[in-house]
Design a protein around this motif. Structure first.
Motif, PDB file in Angstrom:
ATOM      1  N   VAL A   3       0.853  -1.196   0.000  1.00 21.87           N
ATOM      2  CA  VAL A   3       0.000   0.000   0.000  1.00 21.87           C
ATOM      3  C   VAL A   3       0.888   1.244   0.000  1.00 21.87           C
ATOM      4  O   VAL A   3       0.636   2.203  -0.734  1.00 21.87           O
ATOM      5  CB  VAL A   3      -0.950  -0.002   1.216  1.00 21.87           C
ATOM      6  CG1 VAL A   3      -1.722   1.301   1.315  1.00 21.87           C
ATOM      7  CG2 VAL A   3      -1.899  -1.183   1.152  1.00 21.87           C
ATOM      8  N   ALA A   4       1.951   1.223   0.786  1.00 17.19           N
ATOM      9  CA  ALA A   4       2.860   2.371   0.862  1.00 17.19           C
ATOM     10  C   ALA A   4       3.498   2.663  -0.494  1.00 17.19           C
ATOM     11  O   ALA A   4       3.628   3.833  -0.886  1.00 17.19           O
ATOM     12  CB  ALA A   4       3.932   2.131   1.915  1.00 17.19           C
ATOM     13  N   ILE A  11       1.341   9.816  -4.928  1.00 17.64           N
ATOM     14  CA  ILE A  11       1.784  11.111  -4.412  1.00 17.64           C
ATOM     15  C   ILE A  11       2.733  11.769  -5.400  1.00 17.64           C
ATOM     16  O   ILE A  11       2.640  12.964  -5.674  1.00 17.64           O
ATOM     17  CB  ILE A  11       2.421  10.951  -3.016  1.00 17.64           C
ATOM     18  CG1 ILE A  11       1.324  10.702  -1.974  1.00 17.64           C
ATOM     19  CG2 ILE A  11       3.261  12.160  -2.637  1.00 17.64           C
ATOM     20  CD1 ILE A  11       1.847  10.316  -0.611  1.00 17.64           C
ATOM     21  N   THR A  12       3.632  10.985  -5.960  1.00 20.59           N
ATOM     22  CA  THR A  12       4.555  11.503  -6.965  1.00 20.59           C
ATOM     23  C   THR A  12       3.799  11.980  -8.199  1.00 20.59           C
ATOM     24  O   THR A  12       4.063  13.066  -8.723  1.00 20.59           O
ATOM     25  CB  THR A  12       5.590  10.429  -7.351  1.00 20.59           C
ATOM     26  OG1 THR A  12       6.320  10.066  -6.180  1.00 20.59           O
ATOM     27  CG2 THR A  12       6.541  10.936  -8.423  1.00 20.59           C
ATOM     28  N   ALA A  27      -0.066  10.912   4.606  1.00 22.74           N
ATOM     29  CA  ALA A  27      -0.637   9.845   3.780  1.00 22.74           C
ATOM     30  C   ALA A  27       0.327   8.666   3.693  1.00 22.74           C
ATOM     31  O   ALA A  27      -0.088   7.504   3.815  1.00 22.74           O
ATOM     32  CB  ALA A  27      -0.966  10.376   2.383  1.00 22.74           C
ATOM     33  N   LEU A  28       1.583   8.951   3.494  1.00 24.70           N
ATOM     34  CA  LEU A  28       2.576   7.874   3.403  1.00 24.70           C
ATOM     35  C   LEU A  28       2.723   7.135   4.739  1.00 24.70           C
ATOM     36  O   LEU A  28       2.814   5.905   4.757  1.00 24.70           O
ATOM     37  CB  LEU A  28       3.920   8.436   2.947  1.00 24.70           C
ATOM     38  CG  LEU A  28       4.951   7.434   2.484  1.00 24.70           C
ATOM     39  CD1 LEU A  28       4.400   6.511   1.412  1.00 24.70           C
ATOM     40  CD2 LEU A  28       6.181   8.148   1.969  1.00 24.70           C
ATOM     41  N   ASP A  29       2.693   7.873   5.856  1.00 28.31           N
ATOM     42  CA  ASP A  29       2.752   7.230   7.173  1.00 28.31           C
ATOM     43  C   ASP A  29       1.537   6.326   7.409  1.00 28.31           C
ATOM     44  O   ASP A  29       1.665   5.234   7.949  1.00 28.31           O
ATOM     45  CB  ASP A  29       2.841   8.274   8.285  1.00 28.31           C
ATOM     46  CG  ASP A  29       4.231   8.884   8.403  1.00 28.31           C
ATOM     47  OD1 ASP A  29       5.179   8.338   7.794  1.00 28.31           O
ATOM     48  OD2 ASP A  29       4.362   9.910   9.092  1.00 28.31           O
ATOM     49  N   ALA A  33       1.435   2.326   8.003  1.00 26.65           N
ATOM     50  CA  ALA A  33       0.738   1.742   9.153  1.00 26.65           C
ATOM     51  C   ALA A  33      -0.196   0.619   8.706  1.00 26.65           C
ATOM     52  O   ALA A  33      -0.307  -0.412   9.370  1.00 26.65           O
ATOM     53  CB  ALA A  33      -0.052   2.821   9.893  1.00 26.65           C
ATOM     54  N   ILE A  34      -0.855   0.813   7.572  1.00 27.52           N
ATOM     55  CA  ILE A  34      -1.731  -0.237   7.026  1.00 27.52           C
ATOM     56  C   ILE A  34      -0.915  -1.479   6.699  1.00 27.52           C
ATOM     57  O   ILE A  34      -1.324  -2.601   6.988  1.00 27.52           O
ATOM     58  CB  ILE A  34      -2.491   0.282   5.786  1.00 27.52           C
ATOM     59  CG1 ILE A  34      -3.522   1.329   6.201  1.00 27.52           C
ATOM     60  CG2 ILE A  34      -3.165  -0.862   5.036  1.00 27.52           C
ATOM     61  CD1 ILE A  34      -4.142   2.092   5.038  1.00 27.52           C
ATOM     62  N   ASP A  35       0.251  -1.272   6.102  1.00 30.32           N
ATOM     63  CA  ASP A  35       1.113  -2.405   5.736  1.00 30.32           C
ATOM     64  C   ASP A  35       1.666  -3.138   6.955  1.00 30.32           C
ATOM     65  O   ASP A  35       1.905  -4.346   6.896  1.00 30.32           O
ATOM     66  CB  ASP A  35       2.280  -1.935   4.866  1.00 30.32           C
ATOM     67  CG  ASP A  35       1.859  -1.567   3.455  1.00 30.32           C
ATOM     68  OD1 ASP A  35       0.815  -2.069   2.989  1.00 30.32           O
ATOM     69  OD2 ASP A  35       2.578  -0.769   2.815  1.00 30.32           O
TER      70      ASP A  35
END
Length: 91
Positions: A3-4, A11-12, A27-29, A33-35
């Motif tokens: 997901v990250a 995002i890029t 968003a990346l954090d 966290a999901i991963d």
């Protein structure tokens, strides 16, 4: 692909690091966290927040200008004129 990784790619693509660097970092954090968890409730809550942040980032993203049919026709005419000039000049 994690997901990250997918969120980082989006995002890029959205150029969010320059338009909204803080939101992009959050968003990346959240994606990381999901991963990193297997707790369904934690994943669901992080995904809910991530969805909201990504929606905001998409709204804030700069508009990418793509040519329309008129631009395509103009480009084709330009190429034909250049080819005709070269041919007329003996090229």
């Amino acid at each position: 692909m994690s997901v990250a990784d997918k969120i980082a790619a989006e995002i890029t693509d959205l150029e969010a690091e320059s338009t909204s660097p803080g939101m992009a970092a959050v968003a990346l954090d959240l994606a990381k966290a999901i991963d990193s968890t297997n707790v369904p409730g934690a994943k669901a809550q992080a995904a809910h927040q991530l969805r909201a942040i990504m929606a905001d980032l998409r709204k804030l993203a700069p508009v990418k200008v793509k040519g329309d049919a008129v631009d395509d026709i103009a480009e084709q005419r330009k190429k034909r004129r250049e080819a005709a000039r070269e041919q007329a000049a003996g090229g």
